[in-house]
Design a protein around this motif. Structure first.
Motif, PDB file in Angstrom:
ATOM      1  N   LEU A   1     -22.398 -37.889 -68.820  1.00  0.00           N
ATOM      2  CA  LEU A   1     -23.124 -38.763 -67.895  1.00  0.00           C
ATOM      3  C   LEU A   1     -22.449 -38.723 -66.530  1.00  0.00           C
ATOM      4  O   LEU A   1     -21.264 -39.025 -66.408  1.00  0.00           O
ATOM      5  CB  LEU A   1     -23.157 -40.200 -68.441  1.00  0.00           C
ATOM      6  N   LYS A   2     -23.240 -38.333 -65.526  1.00  0.00           N
ATOM      7  CA  LYS A   2     -22.705 -38.293 -64.155  1.00  0.00           C
ATOM      8  C   LYS A   2     -23.478 -39.285 -63.296  1.00  0.00           C
ATOM      9  O   LYS A   2     -24.444 -39.889 -63.758  1.00  0.00           O
ATOM     10  CB  LYS A   2     -22.871 -36.884 -63.585  1.00  0.00           C
ATOM     11  N   GLY A   3     -23.089 -39.376 -62.048  1.00  0.00           N
ATOM     12  CA  GLY A   3     -23.812 -40.251 -61.119  1.00  0.00           C
ATOM     13  C   GLY A   3     -25.166 -39.633 -60.788  1.00  0.00           C
ATOM     14  O   GLY A   3     -25.361 -38.421 -60.955  1.00  0.00           O
ATOM     15  N   ARG A   4     -26.082 -40.436 -60.269  1.00  0.00           N
ATOM     16  CA  ARG A   4     -27.437 -39.897 -60.070  1.00  0.00           C
ATOM     17  C   ARG A   4     -27.495 -38.755 -59.069  1.00  0.00           C
ATOM     18  O   ARG A   4     -28.378 -37.912 -59.138  1.00  0.00           O
ATOM     19  CB  ARG A   4     -28.443 -40.986 -59.729  1.00  0.00           C
ATOM     20  N   SER A   5     -26.536 -38.699 -58.145  1.00  0.00           N
ATOM     21  CA  SER A   5     -26.599 -37.612 -57.156  1.00  0.00           C
ATOM     22  C   SER A   5     -26.289 -36.252 -57.781  1.00  0.00           C
ATOM     23  O   SER A   5     -26.373 -35.217 -57.122  1.00  0.00           O
ATOM     24  CB  SER A   5     -25.633 -37.882 -56.008  1.00  0.00           C
ATOM     25  N   SER A   6     -25.922 -36.222 -59.067  1.00  0.00           N
ATOM     26  CA  SER A   6     -25.669 -34.944 -59.733  1.00  0.00           C
ATOM     27  C   SER A   6     -26.929 -34.382 -60.394  1.00  0.00           C
ATOM     28  O   SER A   6     -26.921 -33.255 -60.875  1.00  0.00           O
ATOM     29  CB  SER A   6     -24.614 -35.118 -60.830  1.00  0.00           C
TER      30      SER A   6
ATOM     31  N   ALA B   1     -26.680 -40.812 -73.379  1.00  0.00           N
ATOM     32  CA  ALA B   1     -25.361 -41.460 -73.413  1.00  0.00           C
ATOM     33  C   ALA B   1     -25.382 -42.676 -74.329  1.00  0.00           C
ATOM     34  O   ALA B   1     -24.450 -42.907 -75.097  1.00  0.00           O
ATOM     35  CB  ALA B   1     -24.944 -41.861 -72.001  1.00  0.00           C
ATOM     36  N   LEU B   2     -26.458 -43.439 -74.259  1.00  0.00           N
ATOM     37  CA  LEU B   2     -26.526 -44.655 -75.086  1.00  0.00           C
ATOM     38  C   LEU B   2     -26.599 -44.339 -76.575  1.00  0.00           C
ATOM     39  O   LEU B   2     -26.234 -45.154 -77.407  1.00  0.00           O
ATOM     40  CB  LEU B   2     -27.731 -45.505 -74.665  1.00  0.00           C
ATOM     41  N   GLY B   3     -27.065 -43.117 -76.913  1.00  0.00           N
ATOM     42  CA  GLY B   3     -27.187 -42.773 -78.331  1.00  0.00           C
ATOM     43  C   GLY B   3     -26.034 -41.921 -78.844  1.00  0.00           C
ATOM     44  O   GLY B   3     -26.028 -41.522 -80.008  1.00  0.00           O
ATOM     45  N   ALA B   4     -25.050 -41.605 -77.977  1.00  0.00           N
ATOM     46  CA  ALA B   4     -24.003 -40.651 -78.381  1.00  0.00           C
ATOM     47  C   ALA B   4     -22.768 -41.343 -78.949  1.00  0.00           C
ATOM     48  O   ALA B   4     -22.574 -42.543 -78.767  1.00  0.00           O
ATOM     49  CB  ALA B   4     -23.604 -39.814 -77.173  1.00  0.00           C
ATOM     50  N   ASP B   5     -21.942 -40.549 -79.655  1.00  0.00           N
ATOM     51  CA  ASP B   5     -20.682 -41.074 -80.202  1.00  0.00           C
ATOM     52  C   ASP B   5     -19.549 -40.947 -79.183  1.00  0.00           C
ATOM     53  O   ASP B   5     -18.637 -41.762 -79.155  1.00  0.00           O
ATOM     54  CB  ASP B   5     -20.289 -40.297 -81.463  1.00  0.00           C
ATOM     55  N   VAL B   6     -19.609 -39.872 -78.403  1.00  0.00           N
ATOM     56  CA  VAL B   6     -18.587 -39.676 -77.363  1.00  0.00           C
ATOM     57  C   VAL B   6     -19.320 -39.418 -76.047  1.00  0.00           C
ATOM     58  O   VAL B   6     -20.133 -38.493 -75.961  1.00  0.00           O
ATOM     59  CB  VAL B   6     -17.675 -38.468 -77.684  1.00  0.00           C
ATOM     60  N   VAL B   7     -19.035 -40.224 -75.048  1.00  0.00           N
ATOM     61  CA  VAL B   7     -19.692 -40.048 -73.753  1.00  0.00           C
ATOM     62  C   VAL B   7     -18.624 -39.717 -72.710  1.00  0.00           C
ATOM     63  O   VAL B   7     -17.626 -40.430 -72.591  1.00  0.00           O
ATOM     64  CB  VAL B   7     -20.431 -41.335 -73.321  1.00  0.00           C
ATOM     65  N   VAL B   8     -18.852 -38.632 -71.973  1.00  0.00           N
ATOM     66  CA  VAL B   8     -17.890 -38.221 -70.948  1.00  0.00           C
ATOM     67  C   VAL B   8     -18.426 -38.640 -69.582  1.00  0.00           C
ATOM     68  O   VAL B   8     -19.518 -38.220 -69.182  1.00  0.00           O
ATOM     69  CB  VAL B   8     -17.664 -36.691 -70.986  1.00  0.00           C
ATOM     70  N   ILE B   9     -17.675 -39.480 -68.895  1.00  0.00           N
ATOM     71  CA  ILE B   9     -18.096 -39.937 -67.562  1.00  0.00           C
ATOM     72  C   ILE B   9     -16.979 -39.633 -66.559  1.00  0.00           C
ATOM     73  O   ILE B   9     -16.015 -38.965 -66.912  1.00  0.00           O
ATOM     74  CB  ILE B   9     -18.414 -41.454 -67.562  1.00  0.00           C
ATOM     75  N   ASN B  10     -17.111 -40.109 -65.327  1.00  0.00           N
ATOM     76  CA  ASN B  10     -16.005 -39.952 -64.373  1.00  0.00           C
ATOM     77  C   ASN B  10     -15.660 -41.310 -63.762  1.00  0.00           C
ATOM     78  O   ASN B  10     -16.452 -42.250 -63.817  1.00  0.00           O
ATOM     79  CB  ASN B  10     -16.315 -38.896 -63.300  1.00  0.00           C
ATOM     80  N   HIS B  11     -14.451 -41.404 -63.196  1.00  0.00           N
ATOM     81  CA  HIS B  11     -13.967 -42.699 -62.702  1.00  0.00           C
ATOM     82  C   HIS B  11     -14.889 -43.279 -61.612  1.00  0.00           C
ATOM     83  O   HIS B  11     -15.052 -44.487 -61.519  1.00  0.00           O
ATOM     84  CB  HIS B  11     -12.560 -42.584 -62.101  1.00  0.00           C
ATOM     85  N   HIS B  12     -15.464 -42.403 -60.770  1.00  0.00           N
ATOM     86  CA  HIS B  12     -16.346 -42.897 -59.706  1.00  0.00           C
ATOM     87  C   HIS B  12     -17.530 -43.633 -60.321  1.00  0.00           C
ATOM     88  O   HIS B  12     -17.892 -44.725 -59.899  1.00  0.00           O
ATOM     89  CB  HIS B  12     -16.866 -41.736 -58.848  1.00  0.00           C
ATOM     90  N   LEU B  13     -18.107 -43.013 -61.330  1.00  0.00           N
ATOM     91  CA  LEU B  13     -19.266 -43.620 -61.982  1.00  0.00           C
ATOM     92  C   LEU B  13     -18.866 -44.940 -62.648  1.00  0.00           C
ATOM     93  O   LEU B  13     -19.584 -45.938 -62.572  1.00  0.00           O
ATOM     94  CB  LEU B  13     -19.799 -42.640 -63.037  1.00  0.00           C
ATOM     95  N   PHE B  14     -17.709 -44.934 -63.266  1.00  0.00           N
ATOM     96  CA  PHE B  14     -17.236 -46.123 -63.967  1.00  0.00           C
ATOM     97  C   PHE B  14     -17.150 -47.312 -63.009  1.00  0.00           C
ATOM     98  O   PHE B  14     -17.668 -48.387 -63.265  1.00  0.00           O
ATOM     99  CB  PHE B  14     -15.866 -45.837 -64.592  1.00  0.00           C
ATOM    100  N   PHE B  15     -16.499 -47.099 -61.860  1.00  0.00           N
ATOM    101  CA  PHE B  15     -16.313 -48.213 -60.937  1.00  0.00           C
ATOM    102  C   PHE B  15     -17.572 -48.513 -60.132  1.00  0.00           C
ATOM    103  O   PHE B  15     -17.824 -49.668 -59.797  1.00  0.00           O
ATOM    104  CB  PHE B  15     -15.127 -47.953 -60.011  1.00  0.00           C
ATOM    105  N   ALA B  16     -18.349 -47.479 -59.815  1.00  0.00           N
ATOM    106  CA  ALA B  16     -19.600 -47.732 -59.093  1.00  0.00           C
ATOM    107  C   ALA B  16     -20.458 -48.639 -59.944  1.00  0.00           C
ATOM    108  O   ALA B  16     -21.089 -49.574 -59.455  1.00  0.00           O
ATOM    109  CB  ALA B  16     -20.326 -46.424 -58.810  1.00  0.00           C
ATOM    110  N   ASP B  17     -20.452 -48.405 -61.234  1.00  0.00           N
ATOM    111  CA  ASP B  17     -21.269 -49.221 -62.118  1.00  0.00           C
ATOM    112  C   ASP B  17     -20.736 -50.643 -62.212  1.00  0.00           C
ATOM    113  O   ASP B  17     -21.491 -51.600 -62.288  1.00  0.00           O
ATOM    114  CB  ASP B  17     -21.329 -48.601 -63.504  1.00  0.00           C
ATOM    115  N   MET B  18     -19.418 -50.775 -62.192  1.00  0.00           N
ATOM    116  CA  MET B  18     -18.859 -52.137 -62.231  1.00  0.00           C
ATOM    117  C   MET B  18     -19.286 -52.903 -60.990  1.00  0.00           C
ATOM    118  O   MET B  18     -19.497 -54.107 -61.020  1.00  0.00           O
ATOM    119  CB  MET B  18     -17.334 -52.082 -62.248  1.00  0.00           C
ATOM    120  N   ALA B  19     -19.419 -52.165 -59.862  1.00  0.00           N
ATOM    121  CA  ALA B  19     -19.768 -52.832 -58.615  1.00  0.00           C
ATOM    122  C   ALA B  19     -21.262 -53.157 -58.557  1.00  0.00           C
ATOM    123  O   ALA B  19     -21.640 -54.245 -58.165  1.00  0.00           O
ATOM    124  CB  ALA B  19     -19.365 -51.950 -57.435  1.00  0.00           C
TER     125      ALA B  19
END
Ligand code: SF4
Length: 697
Positions: free
Chosen positions: A108-113, A196-214
């Motif tokens: 899972l990447k950010g939408r700009s990808s 991503a919602l249906g997977a056992d292991v989801v690979v993301i990046n820190h930018h996406l993680f914090f952008a989503d928190m914001a």
């Protein structure tokens, strides 16, 4: 501690274990097993584990094997999209196969990808596409769009991340039509989030993680509560990435974008129903007046903002300019209210303007405690920034304590999975969550305070695992004592001259890392001149996209003749991984201290002073130390690599803090003088020639 997962992990890493049986290149390494067992322990009991694992430990397998064997849902975050792709496409599938586990993986990447098919259709009709090259690129994207399953733009070779086409064919939070979009059912962004919602292991990046928190819009808000294991690889970047997302931002480009979209949509879909020209003219004028407050700038600068207004700007005039933007928002919202029923586009515009109004209010109010404000100014735009000084509060209060849930009905197929909807409420899961943070470089003391303090992880379990490389045999360090100090105007030219002489001895295969863009240009230009006429190619960051530079650098050495030189700054200090003979000399221009005039650096220093601590010893030196270790870490990537590190800053050997930095570097043998350096380089060069001729014959 004894538990079943520990035993299974121990078996997997044993000399005749499942990894040795399934992969050709696996050899048990003590440090790797030690780390894997520590990860298994935290998976069994919950809590937070911080691991500094030196280069070559094999940390990826050390966290992945226990995580996969635990059978829990895993969220794995790394620093860059390139590392995400590597984990998802190479490391994870290999391990899943070796361990023979039925695990569903997702990326899972950010939408700009991702390609936005709705905007691609609009771009096809756009007559304003800037040039022929972009038109050609658009037709390549169109052809690819017919066959891609994921819509991930990384699949398209040669597409430069800086291409002007990217914003035209990807969406952002402002222009995505969401469930009102005619392409919603086939949307790549939605498909990635659903997977991503249906997977056992989801690979993301820190930018996406914090952008989503914001802004809570990329699906993580739903994903995080359902995972029991969260792993942050390349965790040394977590704090800096986090602070950029966890504050407020308001940019004049954002104001002008919304003005343009409002005018186009108003005139197209609701002409005559509101005075769109008048509303947009007021909005645009307010945005431009705000920009003019910063004065004319030819280069990018950051202005401190410690009082009512950014430095050099009259507080009354500044407040008025911000209030004018707020008033323009109110006027625009009134116009948008009258037409909100006509098309979903007006509702999106309403949300965007309302968000801007909220940010204007935030910047009219005092700065939050433990945060810092500043203004970013460039020739074309202004950005107002407010950022927390670190992510400690967020990690403690919003991450580590966040509840975990199980079950709950999934979103129906035609709904965005990340919207709050009334569905079967999930059940709280009381088992503790496990948090794992790892990197090759996290500090220099046993508690790894450089990392754990700003990340709010003071009470985490800490483990340090040393690199298995034989550094004294594999690498040498040279610090020229007679070079001028880094603040001397002659420093860059002396670095360039020394680097060029070394490069000629070695036959290319050199990375020159600079701490500033000015030094990058000065050293790059000088080395190009000095090496003109030789067969050694000098590559300079900025002249080509990063991917092209990396490929060209590797090709240069693989041709069997002279290698290349790459002069680079910023992102090349880490993540540039060139194992083997292609890179045997790393030259660092000076100790990488943070820029003292940066508003964030200043605010952190002041906070330490207020706590009675030393900003130099507790902040500047540890920052330089971690960056230096990262830069030096480019040299030796495997057990058979050989090379020389040259640090052109004699403070490393003449000051007490220099000695602290020196101790934190891998234990390389030290070269006493220029003759010893020349001999080492010639030996490396001879070795490379012998290896090449042996390989050829
Ligand atoms: S839903 Fe958004 S991202 Fe998806 S195709 Fe439509 S506009 Fe693009």
């Amino acid at each position: 501690m004894s538990h079943p997962l520990r035993d299974v992990v121990l078996e997997a890493f044993a000399p005749l274990g499942v990894l040795a049986r399934a992969t050709d290149h696996f050899t048990p390494r003590e440090g790797q097993t030690e780390m894997a067992l520590a990860v298994a322990d935290v998976l069994a009991q919950g809590g937070s584990l911080v691991v500094e694992a030196g280069t070559g430990v094999g940390k990826t397998f050390a966290y992945l094997v226990p995580a996969l064997l635990s059978g829990e849902r895993v969220l794995l975050s790394t620093a860059t999209k390139a590392l995400q792709d590597q984990l998802y496409a190479r490391d994870l599938p290999r391990l899943v196969q070796a361990l023979n586990l039925p695990v569903r993986l997702a990326l899972l990447k950010g939408r700009s990808s991702y390609l936005c098919t709705h905007r691609l259709e609009m771009a096809r009709r756009d007559t304003q596409i800037p040039d022929r090259h972009t038109v050609h690129l658009l037709s390549r994207v169109e052809t690819w769009s017919l066959s891609t399953r994921t819509g991930d733009l990384a699949e398209l070779p040669g597409l430069d991340e800086r291409s002007p086409l990217i914003p035209l064919i990807t969406s952002n939070r402002d222009n995505c039509l969401g469930s009102q979009c005619p392409k919603f059912k086939t949307c790549h962004v939605n498909a990635a989030r659903r997977e991503a919602l249906g997977a056992d292991v989801v690979v993301i990046n820190h930018h996406l993680f914090f952008a989503d928190m914001a802004v809570r819009e990329s699906g993580m808000a739903e994903l995080l509560p359902t995972v029991r294991v969260v792993i942050f690889d390349e965790a040394h970047q977590l704090n800096e990435i986090g602070v950029n997302f966890l504050g407020h931002q308001l940019g004049t480009a954002q104001l002008l974008d919304v003005t343009r979209d409002m005018l186009a949509t108003g005139l197209q879909l609701a002409r005559g129903l509101a005075d769109w020209q008048g509303v947009c003219a007021t909005f645009e004028r307010a945005a431009r007046d705000l920009r003019l407050m910063g004065g004319k700038r030819n280069t990018a600068v950051k202005l401190r903002w410690t009082d009512e207004a950014p430095e050099g700007i009259h507080p009354g005039a500044w407040s008025q300019a911000l209030q004018d933007v707020g008033a323009a928002c109110v006027q625009a919202l009134q116009a948008l209210d009258t037409v909100s029923e006509i098309a979903p586009d007006f509702m999106r515009l309403h949300d965007r303007v309302a968000e801007i109004a909220k940010r204007v209010d935030a910047f009219l109010s005092p700065c939050a405690p433990d945060a810092v404000r500043w203004m970013d100014l460039s020739a074309s735009q202004m950005r107002l920034m407010e950022a927390p000084l670190d992510i400690a509060h967020t990690v403690r209060e919003r991450l580590v304590k966040s509840p975990m849930t199980q079950g709950g009905a999934a979103a129906p197929d035609d709904e965005p999975p990340w919207q709050d909807e009334e569905r079967t409420p999930p059940v709280e899961d009381v088992r503790p969550r496990s948090w794992i943070f790892t990197s090759a470089t996290l500090g220099d003391d046993p508690r790894l305070r450089w990392f754990t303090e700003p990340c709010g992880l003071e009470s985490a379990t800490v483990l340090r695992v040393s690199s298995p490389f034989d550094y004294p045999a594999q690498a040498a360090l040279f610090v020229p004592r007679d070079i001028v100090r880094p603040n001397d105007p002659a420093h860059s030219s002396q670095v360039a001259l020394m680097a060029s002489e070394s490069v000629v001895r070695l036959g290319g295969r050199t990375l020159v890392l600079t701490t500033t863009l000015r030094a990058l240009r000065a050293i790059g230009d000088a080395m190009k001149q000095q090496l003109e006429g030789s067969s050694i190619e000098v590559l300079v960051q900025g002249e080509w996209p990063k991917r092209h530079l990396m490929t060209r650098f590797r090709e240069g050495a693989s041709a069997g003749g002279q290698g290349c030189v790459l002069v680079a700054s910023a992102t090349f200090w880490e993540g540039f991984d060139v194992p083997g003979d292609a890179l045997q000399l790393v030259v660092i221009d000076k100790l990488p201290f943070p820029p003292p005039n940066d508003p964030l650096v200043e605010a952190r220093s002041k906070r330490l002073e207020a706590q009675g601590r030393s900003p130099f010893n507790d902040y500047f030196v540890p920052e330089a130390l971690v960056a230096l270790k990262q830069g030096a870490g480019r040299l030796i990537r495997t057990e058979s690599d050989q090379g020389v590190l040259v640090v052109c800053d004699n403070r490393l050997v003449t000051t007490s803090y220099g000695r602290r930095l020196l101790t934190a570097l891998p234990p390389m043998r030290q070269l006493a003088n220029a003759e010893a350096l020349a001999q080492s380089l010639e030996a490396l060069s001879q070795n490379a020639i012998t290896t090449t001729s042996t390989t050829t014959s």
